[in-house]
Enzyme design. Structure first.
Site, PDB file in Angstrom:
ATOM      1  N   LYS A  97       0.910  -1.093  -0.096  1.00 35.51           N
ATOM      2  CA  LYS A  97       0.077  -0.264  -0.148  1.00 35.51           C
ATOM      3  C   LYS A  97       1.382   1.214  -0.005  1.00 35.51           C
ATOM      4  O   LYS A  97       0.787   2.325   1.236  1.00 35.51           O
ATOM      5  CB  LYS A  97      -0.929  -0.274   1.078  1.00 35.51           C
ATOM      6  CG  LYS A  97      -1.986  -1.154   0.451  1.00 35.51           C
ATOM      7  CD  LYS A  97      -3.097  -1.228   2.296  1.00 35.51           C
ATOM      8  CE  LYS A  97      -3.775  -2.049   2.077  1.00 35.51           C
ATOM      9  NZ  LYS A  97      -3.872  -3.449   2.010  1.00 35.51           N
TER      10      LYS A  97
HETATM   11  O1  LIG Z   1      -4.833  -4.285  -0.155  1.00 35.99           O
HETATM   12  C1  LIG Z   1      -5.174  -4.990   0.611  1.00 35.99           C
HETATM   13  O2  LIG Z   1      -5.638  -5.687   0.750  1.00 35.99           O
HETATM   14  C2  LIG Z   1      -6.473  -4.298   1.312  1.00 35.99           C
HETATM   15  C3  LIG Z   1      -7.725  -3.651   1.140  1.00 35.99           C
HETATM   16  C4  LIG Z   1      -8.823  -3.278   1.847  1.00 35.99           C
HETATM   17  O3  LIG Z   1     -10.076  -2.424   1.472  1.00 35.99           O
HETATM   18  N1  LIG Z   1      -8.819  -3.892   2.583  1.00 35.99           N
HETATM   19  C5  LIG Z   1      -7.619  -5.478   3.447  1.00 35.99           C
HETATM   20  O4  LIG Z   1      -8.161  -5.928   4.149  1.00 35.99           O
HETATM   21  N2  LIG Z   1      -7.408  -5.248   2.942  1.00 35.99           N
HETATM   22  C6  LIG Z   1      -6.113  -6.079   2.954  1.00 35.99           C
HETATM   23  O5  LIG Z   1      -6.473  -7.542   3.019  1.00 35.99           O
HETATM   24  C7  LIG Z   1      -6.297  -8.077   4.155  1.00 35.99           C
HETATM   25  C8  LIG Z   1      -6.874  -8.601   4.945  1.00 35.99           C
HETATM   26  O6  LIG Z   1      -7.140  -9.601   5.170  1.00 35.99           O
HETATM   27  P1  LIG Z   1      -8.152 -10.859   6.478  1.00 35.99           P
HETATM   28  O7  LIG Z   1      -9.502  -9.883   6.915  1.00 35.99           O
HETATM   29  O8  LIG Z   1      -7.642 -11.673   7.202  1.00 35.99           O
HETATM   30  O9  LIG Z   1      -9.055 -11.686   5.230  1.00 35.99           O
HETATM   31  C9  LIG Z   1      -5.272  -7.595   4.993  1.00 35.99           C
HETATM   32  O10 LIG Z   1      -3.949  -7.966   4.986  1.00 35.99           O
HETATM   33  C10 LIG Z   1      -5.474  -6.218   4.686  1.00 35.99           C
HETATM   34  O11 LIG Z   1      -4.086  -4.945   5.374  1.00 35.99           O
END
Ligand SMILES: O=C(O)c1cc(=O)[nH]c(=O)n1[C@@H]1O[C@H](COP(=O)(O)O)[C@@H](O)[C@H]1O
Length: 280
Positions: A97
Site C-alpha cells: 500500500k
Molecule cells: O489492499 C488490501 O489488500 C486490502 C484493502 C482493503 O480495502 N482491505 C483489506 O483488508 N486489505 C488487506 O486485505 C487483508 C484482509 O485480511 P483478512 O481480513 O484477514 O482476510 C489484509 O492484508 C488487509 O490489509
C-alpha cells in the site's frame, strides 16, 4: 519474453481459480500455530503458508506490515516468501500500500515492481490518495517490467466511507474516479490490463461501476471481515473478469497442518468457481 502481468494472471486464474490467498502473519496466528513470537516463528509460519497456498492459489498476497514488524529479519523473510510462492507456482501480489509524491514513488517502484526490483513480486498494492497522477510513472515502470499494480479505490474498512464516497465536482465519487483512471491505463488490453483496483467485498452494491475497468479487481473483506459469496455476487455480479476475492485470516486459521490449509483454500476456490466468467 515473459507475458505481461494481466495475461499471466488470467492464465493462473483459469488454471487454479480466483482466490487470492493472503499471507498475514498476525501475532495471534503465529502463536495459534504453536510457534514462537519472534523472527524464527514468523519464518516458519510464513514459509509454510507460502509453500502450501502457493501450490493451490493463482496468486498469494503477503502483507508486508506483519513482516516489517519484526524489523530487518522480518523483511528478509518476506523476500523468501516471494521466492517460495513463486517456486510453488503462484503469482505474488505484495501488499505494501505505497503512495507518495512521484519522485519517491520511483523508489518504491524500484523496490517492488520495476525491472530488477529488489523484491521479485508480480504486482504491488498502491494508494492513489496523493493523486492518481503521482502513480503514473509507477504504472509505466511496472508495465515495462511486465508487472502490475493494484490501486486502492473503495477499500473494505468502514473508516474509508466518507473519503471514498465523497463526490468530485463532476459528480463522480472519489472511488469511481480512481477506477476510471485505472481504466484509462487498461484500455484495449486483452484479456485485461495490468492495473487492478481494490474494491472491498464489504461495500454496498452499485457503489462503483467496474464495467469499463478492463483490469483485475482485488476484493478483500471476504471471510474474516464478514463478506460472503452472496456479498461478492451482489457487489460484483457474476462473471466479472479478473475478480480476485482475497482472504487471509479465515484461511490461515486452518493451519499449521499443510493438508488442512490446502483443503481450506481448495474449498474456497471451489465455492468461488460459480462467480467466474467463461474462459477465466
Ligand atoms: O489492499 C488490501 O489488500 C486490502 C484493502 C482493503 O480495502 N482491505 C483489506 O483488508 N486489505 C488487506 O486485505 C487483508 C484482509 O485480511 P483478512 O481480513 O484477514 O482476510 C489484509 O492484508 C488487509 O490489509
Amino acid at each position: 519474453m515473459t507475458a505481461r502481468f494481466g495475461a499471466r494472471l488470467a492464465g493462473a486464474v483459469a488454471a487454479r481459480g480466483s482466490l487470492c490467498a493472503g499471507i498475514d502473519p498476525h501475532p495471534g496466528l503465529i502463536e495459534a500455530w504453536g510457534l514462537p513470537l519472534d523472527a524464527s516463528g514468523l519464518e516458519r509460519f510464513a514459509l509454510s503458508a507460502a509453500e502450501t497456498l502457493g501450490e493451490v492459489a493463482a496468486i498469494v498476497k503477503p502483507q508486508s506490515a506483519f513482516f516489517e514488524a519484526f524489523g530487518s529479519a522480518g523483511v528478509a523473510v518476506l523476500e523468501r516468501v516471494v521466492d517460495v510462492a513463486h517456486d510453488a507456482g503462484a503469482l505474488v501480489l505484495l501488499d505494501v500500500k505505497r503512495g507518495d509524491i512521484g519522485s519517491t514513488m520511483a523508489a518504491y517502484t524500484a523496490a517492488y515492481v520495476a525491472e530488477k526490483a529488489a523484491f521479485t513480486a508480480d504486482a504491488a498494492t498502491v494508494s492513489p490518495y496523493l493523486g492518481f497522477g503521482a502513480l503514473d510513472a509507477a504504472v509505466a515502470a511496472a508495465r515495462e517490467a511486465g508487472n502490475g499494480l493494484f490501486v486502492l479505490a473503495r477499500t473494505s474498512n468502514p473508516e474509508a466511507d466518507a473519503l471514498q464516497r465523497a463526490r468530485l465536482e463532476d459528480g463522480r465519487t472519489v472511488a469511481q474516479s480512481v477506477v476510471d483512471a485505472a481504466a484509462d491505463h487498461n484500455a484495449g488490453a486483452e484479456p485485461y490490463g495490468d492495473v487492478g483496483v481494490v474494491v472491498g467485498a464489504t461495500v454496498a452494491p452499485g457503489e462503483v461501476d467496474l464495467s469499463r475497468l478492463n483490469g483485475p479487481v482485488l476484493a478483500p473483506g471476504f471471510g474474516a471481515q464478514g463478506a460472503t459469496e452472496a456479498d461478492l455476487r451482489a457487489v460484483f455480479g457474476e462473471g466479472l473478469p479478473g475478480l480476485l476475492p482475497a482472504s487471509s485470516r479465515d484461511l490461515l486459521r486452518h493451519g499449521p497442518d499443510p493438508a488442512a490449509l490446502r483443503r481450506a483454500a481448495q474449498e474456497v476456490n471451489g465455492r468461488l468457481a460459480g462467480l467466474r466468467g467463461k474462459g477465466q
